[in-house]
Design a protein around this motif. Sequence first.
Motif, PDB file in Angstrom:
ATOM      1  N   HIS A   2       0.834  -1.204   0.000  1.00 45.39           N
ATOM      2  CA  HIS A   2       0.000   0.000   0.000  1.00 45.39           C
ATOM      3  C   HIS A   2       0.868   1.254   0.000  1.00 45.39           C
ATOM      4  CE1 HIS A   2      -3.444  -2.481   2.015  1.00 45.39           C
ATOM      5  NE2 HIS A   2      -3.170  -2.854   0.770  1.00 45.39           N
ATOM      6  N   CYS A   3       0.525   2.203  -0.850  1.00 43.22           N
ATOM      7  CA  CYS A   3       1.284   3.437  -0.968  1.00 43.22           C
ATOM      8  C   CYS A   3       0.360   4.558  -1.433  1.00 43.22           C
ATOM      9  CB  CYS A   3       2.459   3.268  -1.942  1.00 43.22           C
ATOM     10  SG  CYS A   3       1.945   2.779  -3.605  1.00 43.22           S
ATOM     11  N   ARG A   4       0.911   5.762  -1.521  1.00 40.06           N
ATOM     12  CA  ARG A   4       0.140   6.909  -2.026  1.00 40.06           C
ATOM     13  C   ARG A   4       0.344   7.001  -3.535  1.00 40.06           C
ATOM     14  NH1 ARG A   4       0.619  12.980   0.175  1.00 40.06           N
ATOM     15  NH2 ARG A   4       2.575  12.112   0.871  1.00 40.06           N
ATOM     16  N   ILE A   5      -0.780   7.175  -4.256  1.00 35.73           N
ATOM     17  CA  ILE A   5      -0.744   7.213  -5.718  1.00 35.73           C
ATOM     18  C   ILE A   5      -1.347   8.530  -6.180  1.00 35.73           C
ATOM     19  CG2 ILE A   5      -1.549   6.134  -7.849  1.00 35.73           C
ATOM     20  CD1 ILE A   5      -1.669   3.490  -6.359  1.00 35.73           C
ATOM     21  N   GLY A   6      -0.636   9.221  -7.055  1.00 38.08           N
ATOM     22  CA  GLY A   6      -1.108  10.486  -7.601  1.00 38.08           C
ATOM     23  C   GLY A   6      -1.425  10.355  -9.084  1.00 38.08           C
ATOM     24  N   MET A   7      -2.517  11.005  -9.499  1.00 35.78           N
ATOM     25  CA  MET A   7      -2.913  11.021 -10.906  1.00 35.78           C
ATOM     26  C   MET A   7      -3.519  12.374 -11.233  1.00 35.78           C
ATOM     27  SD  MET A   7      -4.676   7.263 -11.453  1.00 35.78           S
ATOM     28  CE  MET A   7      -5.849   7.497 -10.120  1.00 35.78           C
ATOM     29  N   GLU A   8      -3.406  12.758 -12.492  1.00 34.01           N
ATOM     30  CA  GLU A   8      -4.096  13.961 -12.940  1.00 34.01           C
ATOM     31  C   GLU A   8      -5.568  13.639 -13.176  1.00 34.01           C
ATOM     32  OE1 GLU A   8      -1.107  16.830 -15.317  1.00 34.01           O
ATOM     33  OE2 GLU A   8      -1.468  14.918 -16.306  1.00 34.01           O
ATOM     34  N   LYS A  14     -10.780   1.932  -8.364  1.00 30.67           N
ATOM     35  CA  LYS A  14     -10.213   0.589  -8.453  1.00 30.67           C
ATOM     36  C   LYS A  14      -8.994   0.434  -7.550  1.00 30.67           C
ATOM     37  CE  LYS A  14     -12.871  -1.552 -11.423  1.00 30.67           C
ATOM     38  NZ  LYS A  14     -13.612  -2.781 -11.045  1.00 30.67           N
ATOM     39  N   LEU A  15      -8.112   1.432  -7.546  1.00 30.85           N
ATOM     40  CA  LEU A  15      -6.889   1.343  -6.739  1.00 30.85           C
ATOM     41  C   LEU A  15      -7.190   1.496  -5.253  1.00 30.85           C
ATOM     42  CD1 LEU A  15      -4.451   3.380  -9.022  1.00 30.85           C
ATOM     43  CD2 LEU A  15      -4.612   0.899  -8.770  1.00 30.85           C
ATOM     44  N   GLN A  16      -8.205   2.264  -4.923  1.00 33.39           N
ATOM     45  CA  GLN A  16      -8.592   2.380  -3.516  1.00 33.39           C
ATOM     46  C   GLN A  16      -9.146   1.059  -2.985  1.00 33.39           C
ATOM     47  OE1 GLN A  16     -11.286   5.752  -3.282  1.00 33.39           O
ATOM     48  NE2 GLN A  16      -9.668   7.069  -2.473  1.00 33.39           N
ATOM     49  N   GLU A  17      -9.828   0.313  -3.835  1.00 33.58           N
ATOM     50  CA  GLU A  17     -10.325  -0.999  -3.425  1.00 33.58           C
ATOM     51  C   GLU A  17      -9.179  -1.945  -3.074  1.00 33.58           C
ATOM     52  OE1 GLU A  17     -12.725  -2.397  -6.602  1.00 33.58           O
ATOM     53  OE2 GLU A  17     -14.338  -0.930  -6.288  1.00 33.58           O
ATOM     54  N   LEU A  18      -7.999  -1.704  -3.653  1.00 35.15           N
ATOM     55  CA  LEU A  18      -6.825  -2.531  -3.340  1.00 35.15           C
ATOM     56  C   LEU A  18      -6.102  -2.059  -2.081  1.00 35.15           C
ATOM     57  CD1 LEU A  18      -5.346  -2.925  -6.951  1.00 35.15           C
ATOM     58  CD2 LEU A  18      -6.763  -4.557  -5.693  1.00 35.15           C
ATOM     59  N   GLY A  19      -6.564  -0.951  -1.489  1.00 39.49           N
ATOM     60  CA  GLY A  19      -5.963  -0.470  -0.251  1.00 39.49           C
ATOM     61  C   GLY A  19      -5.020   0.696  -0.413  1.00 39.49           C
ATOM     62  N   HIS A  20      -4.810   1.166  -1.620  1.00 38.52           N
ATOM     63  CA  HIS A  20      -3.916   2.293  -1.839  1.00 38.52           C
ATOM     64  C   HIS A  20      -4.619   3.615  -1.536  1.00 38.52           C
ATOM     65  CE1 HIS A  20      -0.905  -0.286  -3.714  1.00 38.52           C
ATOM     66  NE2 HIS A  20      -1.872  -0.815  -4.467  1.00 38.52           N
ATOM     67  N   THR A  21      -3.829   4.646  -1.216  1.00 37.58           N
ATOM     68  CA  THR A  21      -4.339   6.004  -1.026  1.00 37.58           C
ATOM     69  C   THR A  21      -4.158   6.766  -2.326  1.00 37.58           C
ATOM     70  OG1 THR A  21      -3.741   5.964   1.324  1.00 37.58           O
ATOM     71  CG2 THR A  21      -4.141   8.115   0.320  1.00 37.58           C
ATOM     72  N   VAL A  22      -5.259   7.162  -2.929  1.00 41.68           N
ATOM     73  CA  VAL A  22      -5.210   7.784  -4.254  1.00 41.68           C
ATOM     74  C   VAL A  22      -5.575   9.255  -4.134  1.00 41.68           C
ATOM     75  CG1 VAL A  22      -6.051   7.688  -6.626  1.00 41.68           C
ATOM     76  CG2 VAL A  22      -5.864   5.582  -5.276  1.00 41.68           C
ATOM     77  N   LYS A  23      -4.794  10.100  -4.809  1.00 46.12           N
ATOM     78  CA  LYS A  23      -5.033  11.536  -4.839  1.00 46.12           C
ATOM     79  C   LYS A  23      -5.110  11.999  -6.291  1.00 46.12           C
ATOM     80  CE  LYS A  23      -4.716  12.199  -0.334  1.00 46.12           C
ATOM     81  NZ  LYS A  23      -5.839  12.705   0.480  1.00 46.12           N
ATOM     82  N   LEU A  24      -6.160  12.753  -6.603  1.00 45.33           N
ATOM     83  CA  LEU A  24      -6.313  13.330  -7.938  1.00 45.33           C
ATOM     84  C   LEU A  24      -5.994  14.817  -7.881  1.00 45.33           C
ATOM     85  CD1 LEU A  24      -9.617  11.673  -9.221  1.00 45.33           C
ATOM     86  CD2 LEU A  24      -7.263  10.872  -9.469  1.00 45.33           C
ATOM     87  N   MET A  25      -5.304  15.301  -8.912  1.00 45.66           N
ATOM     88  CA  MET A  25      -4.904  16.705  -8.961  1.00 45.66           C
ATOM     89  C   MET A  25      -5.330  17.321 -10.283  1.00 45.66           C
ATOM     90  SD  MET A  25      -1.048  16.069  -7.560  1.00 45.66           S
ATOM     91  CE  MET A  25      -0.908  14.665  -8.677  1.00 45.66           C
ATOM     92  N   ALA A  26      -5.700  18.588 -10.238  1.00 46.60           N
ATOM     93  CA  ALA A  26      -6.030  19.308 -11.463  1.00 46.60           C
ATOM     94  C   ALA A  26      -4.758  19.473 -12.299  1.00 46.60           C
ATOM     95  CB  ALA A  26      -6.627  20.669 -11.139  1.00 46.60           C
ATOM     96  N   PRO A  27      -4.827  19.266 -13.607  1.00 45.07           N
ATOM     97  CA  PRO A  27      -3.619  19.355 -14.450  1.00 45.07           C
ATOM     98  C   PRO A  27      -2.880  20.682 -14.331  1.00 45.07           C
ATOM     99  CG  PRO A  27      -5.423  18.362 -15.673  1.00 45.07           C
ATOM    100  CD  PRO A  27      -6.007  18.854 -14.385  1.00 45.07           C
TER     101      PRO A  27
END
Length: 343
Positions: free
Chosen positions: A46-52, A63-76
Amino acid sequence: MKITTIGIDLAKNVFQVHGVDEHGKTVLKKQLKRDQMMPFFANLPHCRIGMEAYGSAHFWANKLQELGHTVKLMAPQFVKPYVKTNKNDAADAEVICEAVSQPNMCFVPIKNGGQQAVLALHRARQGFVKARTVQANQIRGLLAEYGIIIPQGIVHIGKRLPEILEDGENGLPGTFRQLIDRLGNHLKELDKQVNELEVQIQTWHRENAASKKLAQIPGLGPIAASSLVASIGDAKNFENGRQLAAWLGLVPRRNSSGGKPTLLGISKRGDTYLRTLLIHGARAVIRVAERKAAHAGSWLAGVMERRNKNVAAVALANKNARIVWALLVHGRDYQVDYGSAAA
């Protein structure tokens, strides 16, 4: 070394992944195909994942949160300043990984499947409304070439078009009459699609307690309330009402330097559709309030005395956005005289 932060450059079929450890050292650079994404992250600690916040970002975030990861979305636009070299997928994944690690980064709330479905209804309705306006203007413009003027407003086209087509003395050629009849039928179909989608949105609104609560605010109807609830999600992601108003682009844009504060027009950041609904709703409130004697002495009346109607509409939209945050966070119902009662 253990991977603590990952940046993903999203695409349709090929995804670029960049990972760093707790010291910021690069420990992962990998390109994944679409069918490799879930197996790879399922076997990753489990880790922190960033995506635009691009297309399909909310799907992958869920989907990635269901695997236990911490997901963060950022404005481009908040990721762009971290770009150092030329653009390519590997460089994009690296700057996303760097941006998501910043403590002052602003993140986009992740939407679930239900929220996405409601917002899809809104986007489809918005598209039909634009197409309906274009079609109405085309009919009006084509008829103007033959000296037939229809007043502004789609409702006038529906009333006048049958009369124009049946009038045999207006000089319209047969081919042109057939064309106008075809365009009129297309306009009716677009109007039908808009009405059907509005019924679906209102059905969802009546079944959602939070949406019905927001609709009690003057200037917010089922369309605005449902879109706000679906877009905001958990209002506790915002620290206060001003932060929500800033997220919607309803606060002044600043250009300060040398200790001299300079406030400009509103920033217009965030979702244009939500901001438009709030401002148009505020315009409706102002139009009605002007005809009421009880309006005198109110907060809105004071703003309208000092500023023009456009500024007053934005101010009221800003205030409504803060009320929305308070109602969603504290679970209250809207009260007209809440401030007076508290005092």
